[in-house]
Design an enzyme around this catalytic site. Structure first.
Site, PDB file in Angstrom:
ATOM      1  CG  ASN A 165      -1.683   1.191   1.278  1.00  0.00           C
ATOM      2  OD1 ASN A 165      -2.705   1.312   0.473  1.00  0.00           O
ATOM      3  ND2 ASN A 165      -1.537   2.129   2.094  1.00  0.00           N
ATOM      4  CD  GLU A 166      -1.673   5.434   0.787  1.00  0.00           C
ATOM      5  OE1 GLU A 166      -0.984   5.711   1.737  1.00  0.00           O
ATOM      6  OE2 GLU A 166      -2.894   5.800   0.329  1.00  0.00           O
ATOM      7  CD  GLU A 351      -6.218   3.561   1.290  1.00  0.00           C
ATOM      8  OE1 GLU A 351      -6.172   4.747   1.619  1.00  0.00           O
ATOM      9  OE2 GLU A 351      -5.592   2.706   1.534  1.00  0.00           O
ATOM     10  CD  GLU A 404      -5.705   8.223   9.328  1.00  0.00           C
ATOM     11  OE1 GLU A 404      -6.202   7.395   9.044  1.00  0.00           O
ATOM     12  OE2 GLU A 404      -4.586   8.739   8.874  1.00  0.00           O
ATOM     13  CD1 TRP A 405      -2.203   5.456   9.082  1.00  0.00           C
ATOM     14  CD2 TRP A 405      -1.073   3.823  10.257  1.00  0.00           C
ATOM     15  NE1 TRP A 405      -2.414   4.219   8.626  1.00  0.00           N
ATOM     16  CE2 TRP A 405      -1.917   3.390   9.111  1.00  0.00           C
ATOM     17  CE3 TRP A 405      -0.244   3.197  10.994  1.00  0.00           C
ATOM     18  CZ2 TRP A 405      -1.504   1.762   8.950  1.00  0.00           C
ATOM     19  CZ3 TRP A 405       0.010   1.799  10.702  1.00  0.00           C
ATOM     20  CH2 TRP A 405      -0.815   1.159   9.487  1.00  0.00           C
TER      21      TRP A 405
HETATM   22  C1  PNW Z   1      -3.818   6.607   3.436  1.00  0.00           C
HETATM   23  N1  PNW Z   1      -0.051  11.879   4.086  1.00  0.00           N
HETATM   24  O1  PNW Z   1      -2.753   6.953   4.159  1.00  0.00           O
HETATM   25  C2  PNW Z   1      -3.552   4.926   4.197  1.00  0.00           C
HETATM   26  O2  PNW Z   1      -3.699   4.014   3.251  1.00  0.00           O
HETATM   27  C3  PNW Z   1      -4.542   4.832   5.221  1.00  0.00           C
HETATM   28  O3  PNW Z   1      -3.940   3.736   5.888  1.00  0.00           O
HETATM   29  C4  PNW Z   1      -4.893   6.030   5.983  1.00  0.00           C
HETATM   30  O4  PNW Z   1      -5.515   5.724   7.064  1.00  0.00           O
HETATM   31  C5  PNW Z   1      -5.593   6.825   4.985  1.00  0.00           C
HETATM   32  O5  PNW Z   1      -5.019   7.291   3.795  1.00  0.00           O
HETATM   33  C6  PNW Z   1      -6.089   8.373   5.645  1.00  0.00           C
HETATM   34  O6  PNW Z   1      -5.121   9.035   6.215  1.00  0.00           O
HETATM   35  C7  PNW Z   1      -2.240   8.245   4.077  1.00  0.00           C
HETATM   36  O7  PNW Z   1       0.301  12.439   4.992  1.00  0.00           O
HETATM   37  C8  PNW Z   1      -1.782   8.911   5.276  1.00  0.00           C
HETATM   38  O8  PNW Z   1       0.374  12.386   2.732  1.00  0.00           O
HETATM   39  C9  PNW Z   1      -1.074   9.975   5.095  1.00  0.00           C
HETATM   40  C10 PNW Z   1      -0.758  10.783   3.824  1.00  0.00           C
HETATM   41  C11 PNW Z   1      -1.282  10.036   2.716  1.00  0.00           C
HETATM   42  C12 PNW Z   1      -1.780   9.029   2.777  1.00  0.00           C
END
Ligand code: PNW
Length: 440
Positions: A165-166, A351, A404-405
């Site tokens: 993922n990402e 997503e 949320e991390w």
């Molecule tokens: C995505 N940024 O993450 C993830 O795939 C998910 O796990 C997460 O919960 C969701 O988006 C919402 O945040 C991101 O800071 C998290 O640029 C942070 C960033 C981008 C994507």
């Protein structure tokens, strides 16, 4: 909501997404320690030092949660598998972990859901992190082995699979911006991670092809970059941001090419002979997934470390993450992906969604702003389809409120509200609106 299923071509898939560490409860089932547990335990990294030890307790409640997915009428459930649950120290297999994903996949199939697996959604086993994690080329061998162990068990029943993922988050957010585990701020570590994450992607695809699996893809995240003013320096800064964020990973995986603009700054920090890996990295894919949330307004900042860009406050309405709502960016990226990178390859929006405070009032959550957000982004998907872009599905982030991390449990992205004391699930208005739209 405005949109419903008949607005989209026959066979267009609606889904919802989650990830393992964000919902399962990492304390259960013999999972090993991960770099997210380590990162969260270090004060200052995560709001209230919260971690995923219990999360939504999905590990025990997955049947009820999948009932919610099925009852809403979704076609696809995008989930991820925890490497440290399957291989607690990154090498030894935990049978309980494999059993869990086996049951989970069967439970999806029992409900008529298509299981869309992502092998890695960020919780690296601590042992591998301590051995250099994504900075160390050996991570690709370890990831290939994990792919083989896991997919030898569930690969015959998943509808689709994507390795990582990402990749931008794995590399840049975690090694340059320091917002995610392992929390580094180091351009050399970043450049290495930017390459090794794609090398691991390629190895994993190769392993899954070898197992005879079909419908393999990659999931990339995108943020539209808008220059803060029209000076040449600002426009160049916005292009550099775009090159690293939106072009590097997709270009590598889809065409075996890294953005030349991004390479200008990164080349001195890249692993030696990286060019030799580009064929392996760009294995043919059956689909490409786009994760999209927002845009950034970019300025040139001569004092900032490489790459000399600064994010500045934008004028558009923002979500509870502070992220500007900019639906056009989704349409822009879908068109750009097809035109410049992926051609006829199937695209999915893997997503899209928004965070809100979402208080529970009188036993419900009236998240009208989320319903409007979804409709506005579905407008963009529809326009892209009309323009001939082969986008064939849209998956909402997320099924339910979750970890949320670095922002802990406060930022709620769910269609279903979770009370993190009682763990009670309450479908929000957006869930009910989607259920109606998908049935109509
Ligand atoms: C995505 N940024 O993450 C993830 O795939 C998910 O796990 C997460 O919960 C969701 O988006 C919402 O945040 C991101 O800071 C998290 O640029 C942070 C960033 C981008 C994507």
């Amino acid at each position: 909501m405005k949109h419903s299923r008949p607005d989209f071509p026959r066979g267009f898939l609606f889904g919802t997404a989650t990830s393992a560490y964000q919902i399962e409860g990492h304390a259960y089932g013999g999972a090993g320690r991960t770099h997210w547990d380590d990162f969260a335990a270090t004060p200052g990294n995560v709001v209230r030092a919260e971690d995923g030890a219990r999360a939504c307790d999905h590990y025990h409640r997955y049947e009820d949660d999948l009932d919610l997915v099925a009852a809403a009428g979704f076609d696809v459930y995008r989930f991820s598998t925890s490497w440290a649950r399957v291989m607690p120290d990154g090498e030894t297999v935990n049978p309980e972990g494999l059993d869990f994903y086996d049951r989970l996949v069967d439970a999806m199939l029992d409900r008529g859901l298509k299981p869309a697996a992502t092998l890695y959604h960020w919780e690296l086993p601590s042992t591998l992190a301590d051995a250099g994690g994504w900075r160390n080329r050996a991570i690709a061998d370890h990831f290939a082995r994990f792919t083989e162990v896991l997919m030898s068990r569930i690969g015959d029943r998943v509808w689709s699979a994507a390795p990582i993922n990402e990749p931008w988050c794995v590399a840049w957010l975690s090694h340059f911006l320091g917002h995610h585990a392992p929390g580094l701020r180091d351009i050399r570590a970043t450049a290495r991670a930017m390459h090794h994450v794609l090398l691991a992607h390629g190895r994993s695809i190769e392993v899954m092809r070898g197992l005879g699996m079909k419908n393999l893809g990659g999931v990339f995240n995108f943020e539209w970059s808008t220059p803060a003013d029209d000076s040449e320096a600002t426009k160049a800064a916005a292009e550099r941001y775009d090159a690293i964020y939106n072009r590097w990973f997709l270009g590598g995986a889809a065409k075996g090419e890294y953005s030349a603009l991004a390479l200008e700054g990164l080349e001195p920090h890249m692993p030696t002979r990286w060019q030799d890996d580009m064929t392996l990295i760009s294995q043919p894919l059956d689909w490409v997934g786009l994760n999209y949330y927002t845009r950034k307004v970019i300025a040139h900042d001569p004092d900032s470390p490489w790459p000399h860009v600064a994010e500045v406050e934008g004028p558009l309405p923002k979500t509870f993450m502070g992220w500007e709502i900019f639906p056009q960016g989704l349409g822009n990226f879908l068109r750009r992906a097809a035109a410049e990178y992926t051609g006829d390859t199937t695209l999915y929006v893997t997503e899209n969604g928004m965070a809100a405070p979402d208080p529970l009032v009188d036993g419900g959550v009236q998240d009208d702003d989320r319903i409007a957000f979804i409709d506005d982004h579905l407008d963009q998907v529809q326009e892209a389809i009309d323009d001939g872009v082969p986008v064939q599905g849209y998956f909402l982030w997320s099924l339910m409120d979750n970890y949320e991390w670095a922002l802990g449990y406060e930022k709620r992205f769910g269609l279903v509200h979770v009370d993190f004391d009682t763990l009670a699930r309450t479908p929000k208005a957006s869930y009910h609106a989607l259920a109606k739209a998908l049935k109509d």
